[in-house]
Design an enzyme around this catalytic site. Structure first.
Site, PDB file in Angstrom:
ATOM      1  N   ASP A 174       0.830  -1.200   0.000  1.00 58.09           N
ATOM      2  CA  ASP A 174       0.000   0.000   0.000  1.00 58.09           C
ATOM      3  C   ASP A 174       0.870   1.258   0.000  1.00 58.09           C
ATOM      4  O   ASP A 174       1.574   1.531   0.972  1.00 58.09           O
ATOM      5  CB  ASP A 174      -0.907  -0.018   1.235  1.00 58.09           C
ATOM      6  CG  ASP A 174      -2.085   0.912   1.104  1.00 58.09           C
ATOM      7  OD1 ASP A 174      -1.963   1.950   0.439  1.00 58.09           O
ATOM      8  OD2 ASP A 174      -3.144   0.614   1.677  1.00 58.09           O
ATOM      9  N   ASP A 175       0.835   2.010  -1.095  1.00 55.74           N
ATOM     10  CA  ASP A 175       1.557   3.298  -1.194  1.00 55.74           C
ATOM     11  C   ASP A 175       3.076   3.141  -1.279  1.00 55.74           C
ATOM     12  O   ASP A 175       3.804   4.033  -0.834  1.00 55.74           O
ATOM     13  CB  ASP A 175       1.225   4.220  -0.012  1.00 55.74           C
ATOM     14  CG  ASP A 175      -0.188   4.760  -0.027  1.00 55.74           C
ATOM     15  OD1 ASP A 175      -0.977   4.341  -0.885  1.00 55.74           O
ATOM     16  OD2 ASP A 175      -0.511   5.587   0.842  1.00 55.74           O
ATOM     17  N   CYS A 182      -6.708   4.156  -3.072  1.00 55.23           N
ATOM     18  CA  CYS A 182      -6.798   2.788  -2.548  1.00 55.23           C
ATOM     19  C   CYS A 182      -7.983   1.999  -3.085  1.00 55.23           C
ATOM     20  O   CYS A 182      -7.819   0.898  -3.615  1.00 55.23           O
ATOM     21  CB  CYS A 182      -6.881   2.826  -1.022  1.00 55.23           C
ATOM     22  SG  CYS A 182      -5.472   3.615  -0.213  1.00 55.23           S
ATOM     23  N   ARG A 203      -7.955  -1.215  -6.035  1.00 53.35           N
ATOM     24  CA  ARG A 203      -8.264  -2.593  -5.626  1.00 53.35           C
ATOM     25  C   ARG A 203      -9.438  -3.157  -6.420  1.00 53.35           C
ATOM     26  O   ARG A 203      -9.455  -4.351  -6.765  1.00 53.35           O
ATOM     27  CB  ARG A 203      -8.540  -2.625  -4.119  1.00 53.35           C
ATOM     28  CG  ARG A 203      -7.284  -2.408  -3.305  1.00 53.35           C
ATOM     29  CD  ARG A 203      -7.558  -1.859  -1.894  1.00 53.35           C
ATOM     30  NE  ARG A 203      -6.378  -1.138  -1.463  1.00 53.35           N
ATOM     31  CZ  ARG A 203      -5.319  -1.708  -0.885  1.00 53.35           C
ATOM     32  NH1 ARG A 203      -5.352  -2.993  -0.574  1.00 53.35           N
ATOM     33  NH2 ARG A 203      -4.260  -0.997  -0.567  1.00 53.35           N
ATOM     34  N   LYS A 208      -5.449  -5.597   3.939  1.00 50.73           N
ATOM     35  CA  LYS A 208      -6.393  -4.483   3.790  1.00 50.73           C
ATOM     36  C   LYS A 208      -7.377  -4.765   2.657  1.00 50.73           C
ATOM     37  O   LYS A 208      -6.965  -5.016   1.520  1.00 50.73           O
ATOM     38  CB  LYS A 208      -5.618  -3.200   3.516  1.00 50.73           C
ATOM     39  CG  LYS A 208      -6.478  -1.992   3.170  1.00 50.73           C
ATOM     40  CD  LYS A 208      -5.597  -0.782   2.935  1.00 50.73           C
ATOM     41  CE  LYS A 208      -6.367   0.358   2.301  1.00 50.73           C
ATOM     42  NZ  LYS A 208      -5.522   1.543   2.091  1.00 50.73           N
ATOM     43  N   HIS A 212     -10.777  -2.774   1.875  1.00 46.84           N
ATOM     44  CA  HIS A 212     -11.131  -1.431   1.402  1.00 46.84           C
ATOM     45  C   HIS A 212     -12.052  -1.415   0.184  1.00 46.84           C
ATOM     46  O   HIS A 212     -11.993  -0.516  -0.658  1.00 46.84           O
ATOM     47  CB  HIS A 212      -9.877  -0.607   1.117  1.00 46.84           C
ATOM     48  CG  HIS A 212     -10.087   0.857   1.416  1.00 46.84           C
ATOM     49  ND1 HIS A 212      -9.089   1.795   1.356  1.00 46.84           N
ATOM     50  CD2 HIS A 212     -11.209   1.534   1.785  1.00 46.84           C
ATOM     51  CE1 HIS A 212      -9.562   2.982   1.673  1.00 46.84           C
ATOM     52  NE2 HIS A 212     -10.855   2.847   1.939  1.00 46.84           N
ATOM     53  N   SER A 266      -8.773   1.718   5.323  1.00 50.16           N
ATOM     54  CA  SER A 266      -7.400   2.174   5.527  1.00 50.16           C
ATOM     55  C   SER A 266      -7.047   2.334   7.005  1.00 50.16           C
ATOM     56  O   SER A 266      -7.893   2.677   7.836  1.00 50.16           O
ATOM     57  CB  SER A 266      -7.164   3.512   4.819  1.00 50.16           C
ATOM     58  OG  SER A 266      -6.917   3.306   3.447  1.00 50.16           O
ATOM     59  N   HIS A 298       1.274   2.391   3.996  1.00 51.99           N
ATOM     60  CA  HIS A 298       0.300   3.473   4.127  1.00 51.99           C
ATOM     61  C   HIS A 298       0.477   4.140   5.487  1.00 51.99           C
ATOM     62  O   HIS A 298       0.730   3.480   6.500  1.00 51.99           O
ATOM     63  CB  HIS A 298      -1.115   2.890   3.995  1.00 51.99           C
ATOM     64  CG  HIS A 298      -2.185   3.909   3.772  1.00 51.99           C
ATOM     65  ND1 HIS A 298      -2.626   4.761   4.758  1.00 51.99           N
ATOM     66  CD2 HIS A 298      -2.924   4.200   2.664  1.00 51.99           C
ATOM     67  CE1 HIS A 298      -3.577   5.532   4.284  1.00 51.99           C
ATOM     68  NE2 HIS A 298      -3.780   5.222   3.005  1.00 51.99           N
ATOM     69  N   ASP A 356      -0.435  -0.736  -4.809  1.00 51.25           N
ATOM     70  CA  ASP A 356      -1.746  -0.245  -5.252  1.00 51.25           C
ATOM     71  C   ASP A 356      -1.655   1.109  -5.943  1.00 51.25           C
ATOM     72  O   ASP A 356      -2.517   1.471  -6.734  1.00 51.25           O
ATOM     73  CB  ASP A 356      -2.739  -0.190  -4.092  1.00 51.25           C
ATOM     74  CG  ASP A 356      -2.391   0.836  -3.024  1.00 51.25           C
ATOM     75  OD1 ASP A 356      -1.205   1.240  -2.919  1.00 51.25           O
ATOM     76  OD2 ASP A 356      -3.298   1.232  -2.267  1.00 51.25           O
ATOM     77  N   ASN A 357      -0.638   1.873  -5.661  1.00 51.27           N
ATOM     78  CA  ASN A 357      -0.405   3.177  -6.293  1.00 51.27           C
ATOM     79  C   ASN A 357       0.939   3.697  -5.799  1.00 51.27           C
ATOM     80  O   ASN A 357       1.651   3.010  -5.069  1.00 51.27           O
ATOM     81  CB  ASN A 357      -1.526   4.184  -5.987  1.00 51.27           C
ATOM     82  CG  ASN A 357      -1.959   4.249  -4.544  1.00 51.27           C
ATOM     83  OD1 ASN A 357      -3.098   3.907  -4.211  1.00 51.27           O
ATOM     84  ND2 ASN A 357      -1.079   4.660  -3.653  1.00 51.27           N
ATOM     85  N   LYS A 403       0.944   9.645  -5.153  1.00 50.90           N
ATOM     86  CA  LYS A 403      -0.442   9.222  -4.941  1.00 50.90           C
ATOM     87  C   LYS A 403      -1.363  10.435  -5.080  1.00 50.90           C
ATOM     88  O   LYS A 403      -0.968  11.559  -4.781  1.00 50.90           O
ATOM     89  CB  LYS A 403      -0.544   8.611  -3.545  1.00 50.90           C
ATOM     90  CG  LYS A 403      -1.927   8.217  -3.097  1.00 50.90           C
ATOM     91  CD  LYS A 403      -1.867   7.647  -1.695  1.00 50.90           C
ATOM     92  CE  LYS A 403      -3.259   7.232  -1.204  1.00 50.90           C
ATOM     93  NZ  LYS A 403      -3.180   6.618   0.136  1.00 50.90           N
TER      94      LYS A 403
END
Length: 450
Positions: A42-43, A82, A86, A135, A137, A160, A227, A279-280, A300
């Site tokens: 994540d991130d 996020c 996904r 996660k 989300h 998150s 994240h 994810d990004n 992001k």
């Protein structure tokens, strides 16, 4: 037709279990199946790995995975947020098609629609044991949880980790409950102890793999970190020269190493495919410890390369080339299609699937041009990549998480193979290319209406 009837009518079964394809150096062996582990951090930024040039973060296990697998240098998430990223990953569809265009919050009453067909549902119909660990989300209400979207087992947080009253940087989220940790449909810890979450998620994934080592399995491991807010276990705190962010990345790298070691110990590594991606891109917030986009522009919440181009590694011993660097373009939506075909199936035929099969790219057998990639921020189309070009229609002027979006005075065009930092707008000398991409946009928007 609802998704469950579709799966029943269109997916071939043999006593509930059809063995999947395993691609080998000698062709296709239909007597074996391929397990799938999909690690989705994540991130994480494009520049956060030692192998991509970070000078003070140690990632020996990911570096080894790169040495033994295939790396894609132009791999994209189709959204820099996020929730939509996904939704695209698990359905192979642009989020604009299913309404998952914005971030879900603890008070959101919507989630991934029941009509959507997820990768987990397809693999489950093929006899795979399925788990989501980390996660989610995509909706926290019972009808939207992983166990209602094809996953046999779920351990993790429903949204998150910053959606917690103890995190002071998100006043818009208040009031909200303390962050829950769930097992299947039950809350087992509240507030969630985040310091040990990476370690516990890794342990849960290994237990799932051990339990299902004698049958095909799909382990979706969307780690919560890095994240914000950042958390690392005692064993990793203070160990990285990069500070807490480095500690977090190095613990994630440890987790990857533990998973690969478990596959080897169980002697199933040569029939397991492992994917690692993000994810990004990284968050960029003033005075907070966040990741790096490396040479890429933006972060992001932007559709510059730094917000969308993400690390990507696929590892499959004796199935895919070792140490291969692939410069072809790919997206997270392509994983839906590629893994569906790998499992011996075809994609759903009652809806538009935007992902394409990129297995031949991983194998080094073809250099296939990718379809145009449409990047949205919320419901707004902001950029398009076609071939080596990327056209921007809107941009985040502060190039940060809390920046302001403005429409470009005129479309901006960048050659992101020559200029991945998106520094040189070449629209004025390439009017025909701009016009061609604008026509592609019109056709795509027309197709969305049908």
């Amino acid at each position: 037709m609802d998704r469950r009837k579709f799966l029943k009518n269109t997916l071939i079964g043999a006593g509930g279990l059809v063995l999947a394809l395993m691609v080998t150096g000698c062709g296709v062996n239909r007597q074996e199946y391929t397990n799938i582990v999909l690690i989705y951090v994540d991130d994480m930024g494009y520049g956060d790995l030692a192998s991509t040039g970070h000078p003070t973060i140690r990632t020996p296990n990911l570096d080894r995975m790169i040495d033994e697998g295939v790396t894609m240098t132009q791999f994209y998430s189709v959204a820099s947020l996020c929730t939509p990223s996904r939704a695209a990953l698990l359905t192979g569809r642009y989020p604009i098609r299913n309404g998952m265009t914005h971030i879900n919050f603890p008070n959101s009453e919507h989630g991934l629609p029941p009509s959507e067909i997820t990768l987990a549902e397809i693999l489950k119909s093929r006899g795979y044991a399925t788990a989501c660990i980390g996660k989610w989300h995509l909706g926290h209400l019972p009808e939207f949880l992983p166990t209602n979207h094809g996953f046999d087992y779920y351990f993790g947080i429903p949204y998150s980790n910053d959606m917690d009253p103890d995190w002071p940087y998100n006043p818009a989220y208040l009031p909200m409950p303390e962050l829950p940790l769930m097992r299947n449909e039950q809350i087992i810890e509240q507030p969630c102890v985040q310091e040990t979450l990476t370690k516990r998620s890794t342990e849960e994934a290994i237990r799932f793999i051990e339990k299902n080592k004698d049958q095909p399995f799909f382990c979706y491991l969307p780690y919560v970190m890095p994240h914000l807010p950042l958390h690392a276990s005692d064993e990793f705190q203070g160990q990285s020269k990069r500070g807490l962010y480095g500690d977090v990345i190095e613990e994630l790298d440890w987790g990857v190493g533990q998973l690969l070691d478990a596959l080897r110990r169980l002697k199933i590594d040569e029939r397991t495919l492992v994917i690692f991606t993000s994810d990004n891109g990284p968050s960029i917030q003033p005075n907070l410890d966040v990741g790096s986009s490396g040479l890429l522009r933006g972060s992001k919440h932007t559709t510059w390369e730094g917000g969308l181009r993400v690390p990507f590694i696929v590892w499959a011993p004796n199935q895919l080339p070792a140490g291969k660097t692939c410069m072809d373009v790919g997206t997270t939506m392509d994983l839906f299609t590629t893994l569906t075909v790998l499992a011996g199936d075809s994609v759903p035929r009652d809806r538009n699937i935007d992902g394409v099969n990129i297995m031949s790219v991983w194998q080094g057998e073809s250099k296939q041009p990718h379809d145009p990639i449409y990047f949205y921020h919320g419901n707004r189309l902001t950029a398009v990549r076609l071939g080596k070009y990327k056209l921007h229609l809107w941009k985040n002027v502060l190039e940060s998480t809390f920046g302001k979006w403005v429409k470009c005075d005129s479309p901006e065009l960048y050659d992101v193979e020559y200029d991945p930092s998106e520094e040189y707008n070449i629209a004025y000398e390439n009017v025909e290319i701009v016009s061609h991409i604008e026509n592609e946009i019109l056709m795509f928007k027309d197709q969305l209406q049908k």
